[in-house]
Scaffold this motif. Structure first.
Motif, PDB file in Angstrom:
ATOM      1  N   LYS A 146      12.397   8.975  -2.397  1.00  0.00           N
ATOM      2  CA  LYS A 146      12.338   9.914  -1.278  1.00  0.00           C
ATOM      3  C   LYS A 146      10.927  10.499  -1.154  1.00  0.00           C
ATOM      4  CE  LYS A 146      14.228  14.271   0.390  1.00  0.00           C
ATOM      5  NZ  LYS A 146      15.099  15.400   0.083  1.00  0.00           N
ATOM      6  N   GLN A 147      10.328  10.877  -2.273  1.00  0.00           N
ATOM      7  CA  GLN A 147       8.965  11.426  -2.242  1.00  0.00           C
ATOM      8  C   GLN A 147       7.974  10.386  -1.729  1.00  0.00           C
ATOM      9  OE1 GLN A 147       8.430  14.280  -2.101  1.00  0.00           O
ATOM     10  NE2 GLN A 147       9.049  15.527  -3.811  1.00  0.00           N
ATOM     11  N   ASP A 148       8.129   9.122  -2.158  1.00  0.00           N
ATOM     12  CA  ASP A 148       7.262   8.049  -1.670  1.00  0.00           C
ATOM     13  C   ASP A 148       7.395   7.880  -0.160  1.00  0.00           C
ATOM     14  OD1 ASP A 148       6.418   7.602  -4.247  1.00  0.00           O
ATOM     15  OD2 ASP A 148       7.688   5.836  -4.574  1.00  0.00           O
ATOM     16  N   LEU A 149       8.629   7.928   0.340  1.00  0.00           N
ATOM     17  CA  LEU A 149       8.856   7.769   1.776  1.00  0.00           C
ATOM     18  C   LEU A 149       8.299   8.952   2.569  1.00  0.00           C
ATOM     19  CD1 LEU A 149      12.441   6.248   1.762  1.00  0.00           C
ATOM     20  CD2 LEU A 149      10.295   5.087   2.267  1.00  0.00           C
ATOM     21  N   ILE A 150       8.425  10.159   2.032  1.00  0.00           N
ATOM     22  CA  ILE A 150       7.860  11.340   2.703  1.00  0.00           C
ATOM     23  C   ILE A 150       6.351  11.202   2.798  1.00  0.00           C
ATOM     24  CG2 ILE A 150       7.399  13.816   2.399  1.00  0.00           C
ATOM     25  CD1 ILE A 150      10.279  14.066   1.341  1.00  0.00           C
ATOM     26  N   HIS A 151       5.712  10.743   1.716  1.00  0.00           N
ATOM     27  CA  HIS A 151       4.261  10.539   1.723  1.00  0.00           C
ATOM     28  C   HIS A 151       3.867   9.467   2.740  1.00  0.00           C
ATOM     29  CE1 HIS A 151       0.204  10.549   0.171  1.00  0.00           C
ATOM     30  NE2 HIS A 151       0.265   9.247  -0.024  1.00  0.00           N
ATOM     31  N   GLU A 152       4.629   8.395   2.785  1.00  0.00           N
ATOM     32  CA  GLU A 152       4.343   7.318   3.741  1.00  0.00           C
ATOM     33  C   GLU A 152       4.509   7.810   5.184  1.00  0.00           C
ATOM     34  OE1 GLU A 152       5.824   2.778   4.825  1.00  0.00           O
ATOM     35  OE2 GLU A 152       6.609   3.773   3.043  1.00  0.00           O
ATOM     36  N   ILE A 153       5.523   8.616   5.437  1.00  0.00           N
ATOM     37  CA  ILE A 153       5.736   9.177   6.775  1.00  0.00           C
ATOM     38  C   ILE A 153       4.546  10.038   7.186  1.00  0.00           C
ATOM     39  CG2 ILE A 153       7.114  10.856   8.077  1.00  0.00           C
ATOM     40  CD1 ILE A 153       9.571   9.713   6.612  1.00  0.00           C
ATOM     41  N   GLN A 154       4.043  10.853   6.265  1.00  0.00           N
ATOM     42  CA  GLN A 154       2.896  11.705   6.573  1.00  0.00           C
ATOM     43  C   GLN A 154       1.667  10.866   6.905  1.00  0.00           C
ATOM     44  OE1 GLN A 154       2.721  14.088   3.025  1.00  0.00           O
ATOM     45  NE2 GLN A 154       4.130  15.630   3.826  1.00  0.00           N
ATOM     46  N   GLU A 155       1.446   9.796   6.147  1.00  0.00           N
ATOM     47  CA  GLU A 155       0.313   8.908   6.429  1.00  0.00           C
ATOM     48  C   GLU A 155       0.464   8.251   7.799  1.00  0.00           C
ATOM     49  OE1 GLU A 155       0.132   6.137   3.217  1.00  0.00           O
ATOM     50  OE2 GLU A 155      -0.825   7.569   1.859  1.00  0.00           O
ATOM     51  N   THR A 201      -0.276  10.704  10.586  1.00  0.00           N
ATOM     52  CA  THR A 201      -1.721  10.897  10.721  1.00  0.00           C
ATOM     53  C   THR A 201      -2.343   9.718  11.464  1.00  0.00           C
ATOM     54  OG1 THR A 201      -1.773  12.133   8.646  1.00  0.00           O
ATOM     55  CG2 THR A 201      -3.863  11.279   9.449  1.00  0.00           C
ATOM     56  N   THR A 202      -1.941   8.510  11.116  1.00  0.00           N
ATOM     57  CA  THR A 202      -2.445   7.316  11.801  1.00  0.00           C
ATOM     58  C   THR A 202      -2.052   7.326  13.271  1.00  0.00           C
ATOM     59  OG1 THR A 202      -2.256   6.063   9.746  1.00  0.00           O
ATOM     60  CG2 THR A 202      -2.432   4.785  11.770  1.00  0.00           C
ATOM     61  N   LYS A 203      -0.832   7.752  13.568  1.00  0.00           N
ATOM     62  CA  LYS A 203      -0.372   7.815  14.959  1.00  0.00           C
ATOM     63  C   LYS A 203      -1.213   8.787  15.768  1.00  0.00           C
ATOM     64  CE  LYS A 203       3.703   8.808  17.779  1.00  0.00           C
ATOM     65  NZ  LYS A 203       3.112   9.738  18.686  1.00  0.00           N
ATOM     66  N   VAL A 204      -1.528   9.943  15.187  1.00  0.00           N
ATOM     67  CA  VAL A 204      -2.356  10.927  15.891  1.00  0.00           C
ATOM     68  C   VAL A 204      -3.736  10.337  16.178  1.00  0.00           C
ATOM     69  CG1 VAL A 204      -3.536  13.144  15.621  1.00  0.00           C
ATOM     70  CG2 VAL A 204      -1.120  12.945  15.026  1.00  0.00           C
ATOM     71  N   GLU A 205      -4.314   9.654  15.186  1.00  0.00           N
ATOM     72  CA  GLU A 205      -5.630   9.034  15.391  1.00  0.00           C
ATOM     73  C   GLU A 205      -5.575   7.972  16.483  1.00  0.00           C
ATOM     74  OE1 GLU A 205      -6.639   7.574  11.528  1.00  0.00           O
ATOM     75  OE2 GLU A 205      -7.035   9.578  10.724  1.00  0.00           O
ATOM     76  N   LEU A 206      -4.539   7.135  16.460  1.00  0.00           N
ATOM     77  CA  LEU A 206      -4.414   6.071  17.465  1.00  0.00           C
ATOM     78  C   LEU A 206      -4.154   6.650  18.858  1.00  0.00           C
ATOM     79  CD1 LEU A 206      -2.385   3.409  15.464  1.00  0.00           C
ATOM     80  CD2 LEU A 206      -4.796   3.312  16.119  1.00  0.00           C
TER      81      LEU A 206
END
Length: 111
Positions: A55-64, A67-72
């Motif tokens: 779950k923690q890994d998935l939360i971290h991946e979602i945050q990344e 961030t990528t979506k905002v940049e794109l």
């Protein structure tokens, strides 16, 4: 005089010990089985820890990804609103040119 046979007192004590404490042995075995199931069962602690880590890994991946979506989205908005930026990207990234232009590519020697 008749010979008296000695009873094996240690064997009798051992049998009494087993009958007297069988209840404790059963409770111990059941306790061990319950502990094993607690740690390794379908809802066991080990599985819970693995799920929490995932779950923690998935939360971290979602945050990344957010961030990528905002940049794109920022790049998309700039491309839609600024034709000069679109032209610059087309020329630099994709080696595109206007009609009648010649593209001269200068390569540097690498050591």
């Amino acid at each position: 005089m008749p010979i008296k046979k000695k009873k094996n007192s240690t064997a009798l004590k051992q049998i009494r010990f087993d009958k007297k404490h069988i209840k404790y042995i059963i409770i111990g075995v059941v306790g061990i089985v319950l502990l094993v199931m607690y740690f390794t069962g379908p809802r066991g602690t080990i599985r819970l820890l693995r799920v929490m880590d995932k779950k923690q890994d998935l939360i971290h991946e979602i945050q990344e990804l957010e961030t990528t979506k905002v940049e794109l989205d920022s790049i998309k908005n700039r491309l839609e609103s600024d034709p000069g930026y679109l032209e610059k990207i087309a020329r630099e990234e994709y080696n595109m040119k206007k009609e009648g232009e010649k593209v001269i590519k200068i390569e540097t020697e690498s050591e």
